[in-house]
Write a protein that holds these residues in place. Structure first.
Motif: not given
Length: 174
Positions: A37-43
């Protein structure tokens, strides 16, 4: 793989155990563990930043390289690194992952090639070569040696990477 996975792949690495390692300042910087989820938010945040930057660039007509343009570019780069650094708050630090093997590098490049798709890769190869030829014409017709050489070097390298991605995705189709 979609555009978010492509973008996330530019700043994070998936380890064999399934964790994602975020390296905001590159290979020599600190490493952080992030969730999916953090990776997607950062993307999404990085895509929004690039989209706003592209809208800003498209709004202005081409201008000669001046001190203001250089300072503005440095400011945008500094803002991007500030955003990268701010995103590390709340993430746990971790040890750097082991260097990628040749197979892992090929797999990562092939993944990014699949995310872009073969038609877009072909377009990017052709456009890169056209820009590299534009650099050659800058040297031959205008006598702009440094600008032309840098243009040829950069866009020639881009064409080489896109060609590599095409070859890897073609080998997978067989």
């Amino acid at each position: 793989m979609n555009i978010l996975d492509f973008m996330a792949g530019t700043f994070s690495v998936r380890l064999p155990d399934g964790r994602f390692v975020y390296r905001p300042l590159g290979a020599r910087g600190a490493c952080y563990v992030m969730t999916l989820a953090q990776r997607r938010t950062r993307a999404w945040a990085q895509l929004a930043f690039y989209g706003a930057l592209m809208a800003l660039v498209a709004h202005y007509p081409p201008v000669p390289i001046t001190k203001g343009v250089v300072i503005g570019g440095a400011g945008i780069l500094a803002l991007n690194y500030l955003l990268l650094w701010l995103y590390t708050f709340g993430l746990d630090k971790t040890e750097p992952p082991a260097p990628m093997t040749r197979e892992q590098r090929h797999s990562a490049v092939a993944d990014q090639g699949r995310a872009l798709g073969r038609p877009l890769l072909w377009i990017m190869v052709i456009v890169s070569w056209l820009f590299a030829l534009g650099g050659l014409s800058m040297v031959l017709l205008l006598g702009k040696w440094l600008s032309g050489a840098l243009c040829m070097l950069f866009f020639g390298a881009c064409a080489a990477v896109f060609t590599w991605q095409l070859r890897l995705t073609r080998a997978e189709r067989r």
